[in-house]
Design an enzyme around this catalytic site. Sequence first.
Site, PDB file in Angstrom:
ATOM      1  CG  HIS A  68      -2.068  -1.002   0.952  1.00 13.07           C
ATOM      2  ND1 HIS A  68      -2.165  -2.171   1.643  1.00 13.07           N
ATOM      3  CD2 HIS A  68      -3.079  -1.002   0.057  1.00 13.07           C
ATOM      4  CE1 HIS A  68      -3.200  -2.847   1.195  1.00 13.07           C
ATOM      5  NE2 HIS A  68      -3.768  -2.171   0.230  1.00 13.07           N
ATOM      6  NE  ARG A 175      -6.196   0.752  -2.547  1.00 12.12           N
ATOM      7  CZ  ARG A 175      -5.736   0.739  -3.809  1.00 12.12           C
ATOM      8  NH1 ARG A 175      -5.637   1.852  -4.486  1.00 12.12           N
ATOM      9  NH2 ARG A 175      -5.365  -0.395  -4.371  1.00 12.12           N
ATOM     10  NE  ARG A 211     -11.100  -0.947  -0.403  1.00 13.58           N
ATOM     11  CZ  ARG A 211      -9.853  -1.300  -0.700  1.00 13.58           C
ATOM     12  NH1 ARG A 211      -9.620  -2.278  -1.559  1.00 13.58           N
ATOM     13  NH2 ARG A 211      -8.831  -0.680  -0.154  1.00 13.58           N
ATOM     14  CD  GLU A 310     -10.022  -7.194  -1.615  1.00 16.62           C
ATOM     15  OE1 GLU A 310      -9.016  -6.622  -2.050  1.00 16.62           O
ATOM     16  OE2 GLU A 310     -10.729  -6.712  -0.720  1.00 16.62           O
ATOM     17  CG  ASN A 333      -3.389  -4.703  -5.971  1.00 21.88           C
ATOM     18  OD1 ASN A 333      -3.022  -4.888  -7.110  1.00 21.88           O
ATOM     19  ND2 ASN A 333      -3.802  -3.524  -5.528  1.00 21.88           N
ATOM     20  CG  ASP A 334      -5.552  -8.017  -0.995  1.00 25.28           C
ATOM     21  OD1 ASP A 334      -4.475  -8.286  -0.429  1.00 25.28           O
ATOM     22  OD2 ASP A 334      -6.193  -6.988  -0.762  1.00 25.28           O
ATOM     23  NE  ARG A 344      -1.166  -5.666  -1.445  1.00 22.15           N
ATOM     24  CZ  ARG A 344      -2.347  -5.074  -1.584  1.00 22.15           C
ATOM     25  NH1 ARG A 344      -3.463  -5.726  -1.326  1.00 22.15           N
ATOM     26  NH2 ARG A 344      -2.431  -3.834  -1.994  1.00 22.15           N
ATOM     27  CB  CYS A 381     -10.255  -1.547  -8.861  1.00 24.88           C
ATOM     28  SG  CYS A 381     -10.519  -2.612  -7.431  1.00 24.88           S
TER      29      CYS A 381
HETATM   30  C1  PEP Z   1      -6.717  -5.165  -4.460  1.00 28.76           C
HETATM   31  O1  PEP Z   1      -6.540  -5.974  -3.542  1.00 28.76           O
HETATM   32  O2  PEP Z   1      -6.466  -5.416  -5.664  1.00 28.76           O
HETATM   33  C2  PEP Z   1      -7.248  -3.822  -4.159  1.00 28.76           C
HETATM   34  C3  PEP Z   1      -7.590  -3.001  -5.115  1.00 28.76           C
HETATM   35  O3  PEP Z   1      -7.328  -3.461  -2.848  1.00 28.76           O
HETATM   36  P1  PEP Z   1      -6.067  -2.971  -1.975  1.00 28.76           P
HETATM   37  O4  PEP Z   1      -4.879  -2.822  -2.907  1.00 28.76           O
HETATM   38  O5  PEP Z   1      -6.458  -1.686  -1.329  1.00 28.76           O
HETATM   39  O6  PEP Z   1      -5.894  -4.080  -0.999  1.00 28.76           O
HETATM   40 MG    MG Z   2      -7.317  -5.531  -1.566  1.00 27.17          MG
END
Ligand code: PEP
Ligand code: MG
Length: 457
Positions: A68, A175, A211, A310, A333-334, A344, A381
């Site tokens: 993040h 976010r 979100r 996710e 991402n998750d 990650r 996203c």
């Molecule tokens: C993701 O997990 O792809 C996502 C968009 O949420 P974050 O990166 O805030 O965990």
């Molecule tokens: Mg996420």
Amino acid sequence: MFKQRAADYKDVGNRLLAKLLDDGSDVFAGLSGEHIPILTEISPTQVSALHRIGVRAFVADSCATNSHAAIISRALGIAVLSAVADIRTAVKPDSTIILDADSAKLIVDPDDEMLEYYAQRVQVEELIRQKREKLKETDCLTQDGIRIRIYANMGMPEELPAVKDLGCDGIGLFRTEFIYLSRDTLPGEEEQFEIYRKVLSEMAPLPVTIRTFDLGGDKLLHLIPSPQECNPYLGNRGIRFSLSHTELFKTQLRAIIRASAFGKVRVMFPMIIDVADFIEARNIFNQCVDELYSEGYDYDSSIAVGTMIEVPSAALCSDALAQECDFFSIGTNDLAQYALAVDRNSEQVSRYYIAHHPAVLMLIRATINNAVKHNKPVSLCGEMASQAEYVPILIGMGITELSVNVNSHYHVKTTVQQCDAKLHMIVKNFDFNTSLPEVDKLVYRTLKPYYTKQGRS
Ligand code: PEP
Ligand code: MG
């Protein structure tokens, strides 16, 4: 055992330092926009503190691409290099340094020629900015006429002017947890309402997908003391945290619903694992709507309520979920982190973090197919959408909505405009139940024409 406790010791150390310095935020005292700090680790909170000081670039020993801290840095236009070898011997406190994140280079004490070269690079950036202005007026259509909507990802409300300036289709991911990160107290309903009202009314009539708080993981909740967890990413994170702190969740939902009277809002929940999880969260949303109705507030009675996909279980249950949710937003991402069991945030295992791994692509495809089957909108996203090289394969799989970082909008839009039907056929008929090298070849094959056209090969 001591190794496992290292984070606790570091935390105690940092807190002692913060007390000795009177104020925790003062660890960056003396820094200005002219400085390039060299750090060991960096948290999202610290990125936001650096942004407030005006810092434009930093180096960190550890700042993985999908953490993040890295995501926020990109959104705020802060250049980052991580894991630079021998940096502490090469750079002295008074060295002049140039950080070129595009070419992953750190230049120490540049000579005149080098300074001149980078002065020209700054001028080239200005030309690119002018080209972006022209791109705004063009439609986001593939060569074969498919309309792709491009939304923006936003963390902090400070990013709003940049988002508005893009000419995008709205905000695909707000976010909201980042509202918390730089604060010492929890924002109440009124304060949150003001933030959402401002974002919604400034974006209107374009939609804003809010979100609900995704707290936990590396988004530390310093405001609510919570028991330490060994695996915070598998712990009380995202919707689980909200469902275990219902007052906090309801405060946020009430603020969002009230703000819906000022623009077009959609709400989604993070870290949903299955239908039961979604229904539990949506019931609380409905309760808040009922309360606000009896209290006489104005609100939009047709707010779409959707979910992030996710977690692999959510992707695998997406047929059932699509029957309950108004829309999906795929968080790669998750999804990649959990499907491949790879942290990650860790530089050490970053080579295992492969967003286009066949397992991840199969989960993405299943989600898209189930959304299409039930006629529900689906967007993507995660950072994958912001990496122009993945855009052709995502469009080939049937995605028509992407939500990207402010700084990637230009590249993503130009890539979309070069995609065509041939590509959709290749990807549609591809058997993802195959080896990674085969998928690599597919990504390469679908990309090659675009790379060559953009002169990036
Ligand atoms: C993701 O997990 O792809 C996502 C968009 O949420 P974050 O990166 O805030 O965990
Ligand atoms: Mg996420």
